[in-house]
Design a protein around this motif. Structure first.
Motif, short mmCIF file in Angstrom:
data_model
loop_
_atom_site.label_atom_id
_atom_site.label_comp_id
_atom_site.label_asym_id
_atom_site.label_seq_id
_atom_site.Cartn_x
_atom_site.Cartn_y
_atom_site.Cartn_z
N THR A 9 27.01 40.69 48.31
CA THR A 9 27.55 41.87 48.94
C THR A 9 28.68 42.48 48.14
N ARG A 10 29.05 43.65 48.50
CA ARG A 10 30.08 44.39 47.84
C ARG A 10 31.16 44.76 48.85
N ALA A 11 32.36 44.24 48.66
CA ALA A 11 33.44 44.55 49.59
C ALA A 11 33.65 46.05 49.69
N GLY A 12 33.44 46.76 48.61
CA GLY A 12 33.68 48.20 48.58
C GLY A 12 32.74 48.99 49.46
N THR A 13 31.64 48.40 49.94
CA THR A 13 30.72 49.15 50.78
C THR A 13 31.08 49.06 52.25
N ASP A 14 31.94 48.15 52.61
CA ASP A 14 32.37 47.99 54.00
C ASP A 14 33.84 48.39 54.10
N ARG A 15 34.14 49.63 53.91
CA ARG A 15 35.52 50.09 53.93
C ARG A 15 36.13 49.84 55.30
N SER A 16 37.39 49.44 55.29
CA SER A 16 38.09 49.14 56.52
C SER A 16 39.50 49.70 56.42
N PRO A 17 40.25 49.66 57.55
CA PRO A 17 41.62 50.15 57.51
C PRO A 17 42.58 49.14 56.90
N PHE A 18 42.10 48.00 56.41
CA PHE A 18 42.95 46.94 55.91
C PHE A 18 43.27 47.11 54.42
N VAL A 19 44.19 46.29 53.94
CA VAL A 19 44.60 46.30 52.53
C VAL A 19 43.38 46.10 51.64
N GLU A 20 43.33 46.86 50.57
CA GLU A 20 42.21 46.74 49.63
C GLU A 20 42.16 45.34 49.04
N MET A 21 40.96 44.95 48.67
CA MET A 21 40.80 43.69 47.97
C MET A 21 40.09 43.95 46.65
N LEU A 22 40.27 43.04 45.74
CA LEU A 22 39.60 43.10 44.45
C LEU A 22 38.12 42.82 44.70
N THR A 23 37.27 43.74 44.30
CA THR A 23 35.83 43.54 44.49
C THR A 23 35.30 42.59 43.43
N ASP A 129 52.04 20.32 44.89
CA ASP A 129 52.70 20.72 46.14
C ASP A 129 53.05 22.21 46.22
N HIS A 130 52.09 23.08 45.84
CA HIS A 130 52.33 24.51 46.01
C HIS A 130 52.64 24.80 47.47
N GLN A 131 53.42 25.81 47.71
CA GLN A 131 53.82 26.16 49.07
C GLN A 131 52.89 27.21 49.67
N VAL A 132 52.58 27.04 50.94
CA VAL A 132 51.83 28.05 51.67
C VAL A 132 52.83 29.14 52.03
N THR A 133 52.60 30.33 51.53
CA THR A 133 53.53 31.44 51.76
C THR A 133 53.08 32.30 52.94
N GLY A 134 54.01 33.07 53.44
CA GLY A 134 53.67 34.03 54.49
C GLY A 134 52.66 35.05 54.00
N GLN A 135 52.79 35.46 52.73
CA GLN A 135 51.84 36.42 52.16
C GLN A 135 50.44 35.84 52.11
N LEU A 136 50.31 34.56 51.80
CA LEU A 136 49.00 33.91 51.76
C LEU A 136 48.40 33.87 53.16
N VAL A 137 49.19 33.45 54.13
CA VAL A 137 48.70 33.39 55.52
C VAL A 137 48.30 34.78 55.99
N ASP A 138 49.12 35.78 55.70
CA ASP A 138 48.80 37.16 56.09
C ASP A 138 47.52 37.66 55.43
N ALA A 139 47.34 37.33 54.16
CA ALA A 139 46.12 37.77 53.44
C ALA A 139 44.87 37.17 54.06
N ILE A 140 44.92 35.86 54.37
CA ILE A 140 43.77 35.21 55.00
C ILE A 140 43.53 35.79 56.39
N ALA A 141 44.60 35.98 57.16
CA ALA A 141 44.46 36.56 58.50
C ALA A 141 43.88 37.97 58.42
N THR A 142 44.28 38.74 57.42
CA THR A 142 43.76 40.09 57.23
C THR A 142 42.26 40.06 56.95
N THR A 143 41.84 39.15 56.09
CA THR A 143 40.41 39.05 55.77
C THR A 143 39.61 38.67 57.01
#
Length: 158
Positions: A9-23, A129-143
């Motif tokens: 699939t192509r992420a670019g074909t299912d446009r949404s109101p969310f932050v763009e992602m790298l296709t 021991d990389h840290q789970v960041t708020g940005q990472l959690v937000d990105a996953i939640a957005t997807t």
């Protein structure tokens, strides 16, 4: 039961109101064919790569895709991938069988269930021991929210 074979699939074909992602095309994933996975799907798994990401997200994705091919997969195993800084990228995309969750990749086998696999780039346990960041959690939640809004993921997902 799957409903046939589809091109990745192509992420670019299912446009949404969310932050763009790298296709997948933007980061260089080669075209592939896999079984279709009709939605909405109830199960979403979050994994991590257990690898140290570089500063070049697209290069990391190409490396993961090459590793997947070397292990016999048609493409990168995950549907979507995310970084600690909140970047998002399409792996296999929506509506395509994944390869990250043995027994949960498709619903063909008795008792099996299809699922989506999302992935965090990083090594979140020793020795790095990389840290789970708020940005990472937000990105996953957005997807996941994007998948719910588009009808790919069930509202009562687990």
């Amino acid at each position: 039961m799957t409903s046939g074979r589809v091109e990745g699939t192509r992420a670019g074909t299912d446009r949404s109101p969310f932050v763009e992602m790298l296709t997948a095309a933007q980061w260089g994933r080669a075209p592939f064919t896999a079984d279709a996975m009709p939605g909405p799907i109830r199960d979403v798994f979050v994994h991590h790569t257990a690898s140290v990401p570089s500063s070049d997200f697209a290069a990391d994705l190409r490396r993961l895709d090459q590793m997947a091919h070397a292990e016999g997969y048609a493409s990168i195993e995950y549907h979507f991938l995310h970084t600690a800084s909140g970047e998002r990228a399409e792996g296999r995309g929506w509506g395509v069988e994944g390869g990250a969750t043995l027994g949960w990749n498709d619903d063909d086998a008795p008792g099996a269930r299809a699922s989506y696999g999302v992935c965090a780039l990083g090594y979140f346990h020793p020795p790095h021991d990389h840290q789970v960041t708020g940005q990472l959690v937000d990105a996953i939640a957005t997807t996941i929210a994007e998948g719910i809004v588009a009808g790919h993921i069930a509202r009562d997902c687990t």
